[in-house]
Write a protein that holds these residues in place. Structure first.
Motif, PDB file in Angstrom:
ATOM      1  N   LYS A 169       0.859  -1.192   0.000  1.00  0.00           N
ATOM      2  CA  LYS A 169       0.000   0.000   0.000  1.00  0.00           C
ATOM      3  C   LYS A 169       0.896   1.243   0.000  1.00  0.00           C
ATOM      4  O   LYS A 169       1.903   1.284   0.723  1.00  0.00           O
ATOM      5  CB  LYS A 169      -0.891   0.033   1.236  1.00  0.00           C
TER       6      LYS A 169
ATOM      7  N   ALA B 195      -7.902  -0.643   2.623  1.00  0.00           N
ATOM      8  CA  ALA B 195      -6.761  -1.074   1.801  1.00  0.00           C
ATOM      9  C   ALA B 195      -6.020  -2.221   2.485  1.00  0.00           C
ATOM     10  O   ALA B 195      -5.564  -3.160   1.828  1.00  0.00           O
ATOM     11  CB  ALA B 195      -5.815   0.098   1.565  1.00  0.00           C
TER      12      ALA B 195
ATOM     13  N   VAL C 290      -2.331  -0.873  -3.561  1.00  0.00           N
ATOM     14  CA  VAL C 290      -3.292   0.228  -3.436  1.00  0.00           C
ATOM     15  C   VAL C 290      -2.521   1.529  -3.286  1.00  0.00           C
ATOM     16  O   VAL C 290      -1.540   1.590  -2.537  1.00  0.00           O
ATOM     17  CB  VAL C 290      -4.209   0.052  -2.195  1.00  0.00           C
TER      18      VAL C 290
ATOM     19  N   ILE D 199     -14.359   0.271  -1.139  1.00  0.00           N
ATOM     20  CA  ILE D 199     -13.500   0.497  -2.297  1.00  0.00           C
ATOM     21  C   ILE D 199     -14.276   0.115  -3.556  1.00  0.00           C
ATOM     22  O   ILE D 199     -14.879  -0.956  -3.611  1.00  0.00           O
ATOM     23  CB  ILE D 199     -12.197  -0.318  -2.178  1.00  0.00           C
TER      24      ILE D 199
END
Lengths: 322, 286
Positions: free
Chosen positions: A112, A162, A169, A190
């Motif tokens: 992420k 995430a 992400v 999301i």
């Protein structure tokens, strides 16, 4: 359902979205022991410090080395960790795009990327530090999910969401305090755009700080024009269903983002809907130029990112509709 | 794991070299010099040093091999096939449409491949990440990173070297293919790295140097590296690019091209002669 009740009150609380990054990391860290956080010498500014204080053994300071940070994160993810890499968006993903492309996206590693200080509202630091290209850089990569939350609370939710999904992400957020327009009860999923204000004449699809500006614009035009405002926090994958239903209804589209018009959220929406819907459309965004030093509101005004700019764009598409 | 004698290992390296030539000529593109030059190092790693189980390629306690210089993929692919990760017939598909043997490795396509690689300088960082995860999880696996000398011209490589030195990542062993060639010429002409040993030492690494064609030396260096617990270790493997094929040896022109069919016939014959003990590699091990 989505918004706080006092969004137009002077008393609305202003919180830097980056605070939501910090608190989101701590929440995600409590949920999963595999969450680890890396930072490139910006732990205070990105608010990743909050995680460092709570989980010191799971925090990795890499120094001023964003390329290495992306690679280390890929290696950690290949070994079962859920790494969040934290820096300013101009450096990560700005500096380390090739590493994100190959070590993270091509490998589909569970990394992420927190891009702080995104947008022109970074202010006095000037053009070098104002990320206006990061959405374009990230959304073009296969396997990447791109999130651009509207306020601090939504940033926190984006971080937690995430951490729970598998795959790369990118989460983009700003430095300046912005109104907290969502509540802790507002749903966040999301890939699911939210109609935060219903309307019938024009659809405004906005992300990040521009959601609030769009709401102000909608209020300014009411009751002359009925404006629908969509919080499009997920730039990729786009919620094409929600967007096309709204635009089919209103037959006019405005997009608004704190980013270059080229390659950004609006560009993504126009690409996705262009083949399906022939409706007048306008983009509100930065017009192929670098920013400069200044106070955030001054810059938003000068570079065409204020609610007034959204009003003008709405009027334009409204006229072309007839 | 099976213990191999030195002649066994040399025999395996020869087979790997033959497979490299066969794969490349069939593919019609790819890199020749690097893979041939690293066949002995890969043999040492996969048939003596690394702890793994080809039937369980994702076994959490396995040693990892990160290939940073992805362009020498043919030596990795051939070695993994010999190590039993997949059938040798897969090697025939190198670089063809739909093949898991991509021109540069893609993690997840082939068992045994630990990382995607190609753009130079990205491997060591990933190896650092894997080693860090091992430390966090109190695992005892070792991470080996094979790098080219040329990719030390990438800044990211030094970012990772700096980081591993700071963290005293003894779970990390780097092996540098010090063959002194890159696409545009000899590394020491294009952008000199010497004194490479001193550079690594200045970054708090322990440095070992070996003849990269002496399998015994490579194995012993890896054992030494494993025994060193206070620093990351780099093994500078001095190799001859194109090793085993006379017309390719030492020639940077062979960095990035495959042999033609005719050249391959000659190459295979030369490699075979090495194996039958009238060649030139053998004496070094006697």
């Amino acid at each position: 359902m989505y918004l706080a009740t006092n969004i137009f009150s002077k008393k609305i609380s202003l919180v830097p979205p980056r605070n939501g990054y910090g608190s989101g990391l701590v929440c995600a860290g409590k949920v999963s022991p595999n969450v680890v956080v890396l930072c490139a010498d910006l732990s205070e500014s990105t608010r990743s410090q909050a995680f460092q204080k709570t989980f010191p053994s799971r925090f990795i300071e890499v120094g001023v080395a964003e390329q290495n940070m992306a690679g280390i994160a890929a290696g950690l993810a290949l070994s079962g960790k859920i790494p969040f890499i934290s820096s300013y968006a101009v450096f990560s993903p700005g500096r380390n795009w090739d590493q994100i492309r190959v070590s993270i996206c091509y490998s589909n590693t569970n990394v992420k990327i927190g891009g702080a200080h995104a947008g022109i509202s970074v202010g006095p630091d000037g053009a070098t530090h104002q990320a206006l290209e990061d959405i374009a850089l990230m959304r073009v990569l296969p396997n990447m999910t791109v999130l651009c939350p509207a306020d601090a609370l939504e940033t926190e939710k984006a971080v937690i969401a995430a951490s729970k999904m598998n795959g790369p992400v990118y989460i983009r957020f700003g430095r300046e305090p912005v109104p907290v327009i969502t509540t802790s009860h507002s749903p966040f999923r999301i890939g699911k755009a939210q109609i935060v204000k219903q309307g019938t004449d024009v659809t405004v699809v906005a992300c990040g700080s521009m959601v609030y500006e769009a709401l102000i614009a909608a209020r300014a035009l009411s009751p002359k024009l009925s404006v629908e405002v969509v919080n499009n926090h997920t730039v990729k994958p786009l919620d094409i269903g929600t967007l096309s239903r709204s635009v089919s209804k209103t037959r006019a589209l405005v997009t608004a983002e704190e980013h270059q018009k080229a390659g950004g959220m609006g560009s993504a929406v126009l690409e996705a809907l262009g083949a399906k819907l022939a409706v007048p459309a306008e983009q509100v965004g930065v017009n192929d130029t670098f920013g400069e030093s200044g106070k955030p509101p001054e810059l938003m005004k000068k570079y065409g990112l204020s609610s007034d700019d959204i009003v003008r764009a709405i009027m334009k598409v409204g006229k072309r509709k007839r | 794991m099976k213990r191999y004698s030195l002649p066994d290992l040399e025999n395996i390296a020869t087979h790997i070299r033959q497979d490299i030539i066969t794969m490349l000529v069939r593919a019609g593109s790819g890199h020749s010099a690097g893979p041939l030059g690293m066949a002995d190092v890969f043999t040492a790693l996969y048939f003596s040093v690394l702890k793994y189980d080809p039937r369980r390629p994702l076994w959490p306690d396995r040693d990892r091999l990160v290939l940073s210089c992805g362009h020498i993929a043919p030596v990795l692919y051939a070695t993994l096939a010999h190590a039993g990760f997949y059938a040798k017939k897969e090697l025939r598909t190198l670089r063809q449409l739909g093949s898991p043997l991509q021109g540069h490795p893609h993690v997840g396509e082939l068992p045994g491949v630990e990382n995607s690689g190609g753009p130079l300088g990205q491997g060591l960082s990933q190896a650092v990440g894997m080693a860090l995860a091992g430390v966090m999880d109190k695992k005892s696996y070792q991470v080996y990173c094979v790098m080219s000398d040329g990719e030390h011209q990438e800044g990211q490589t030094w970012e990772a070297i700096l980081f591993a030195g700071k963290h005293k990542l003894a779970q990390l062993t780097a092996l540098v293919d010090r063959n002194n060639i890159q696409i545009d010429g000899f590394v020491e002409d294009v952008m000199p790295l010497e004194p490479l040993r001193k550079k690594y030492e200045a970054f708090n690494w322990h440095v070992l140097e070996v003849d990269g064609h002496n399998i015994q030396q490579v194995i012993e260096a890896c054992q030494t590296a494993r025994a060193i617990t206070e620093k990351p270790v780099v093994i500078l493997c001095h190799t001859v690019p194109g090793r085993g094929v006379d017309f390719m040896e030492y020639k940077f022109e062979w960095h990035g091209k495959p042999p033609s069919k005719r050249e391959a016939t000659v190459a295979l014959e030369e490699i075979r002669r090495v194996r039958t003990l009238d060649g030139k590699i053998v004496s070094e091990h006697e």
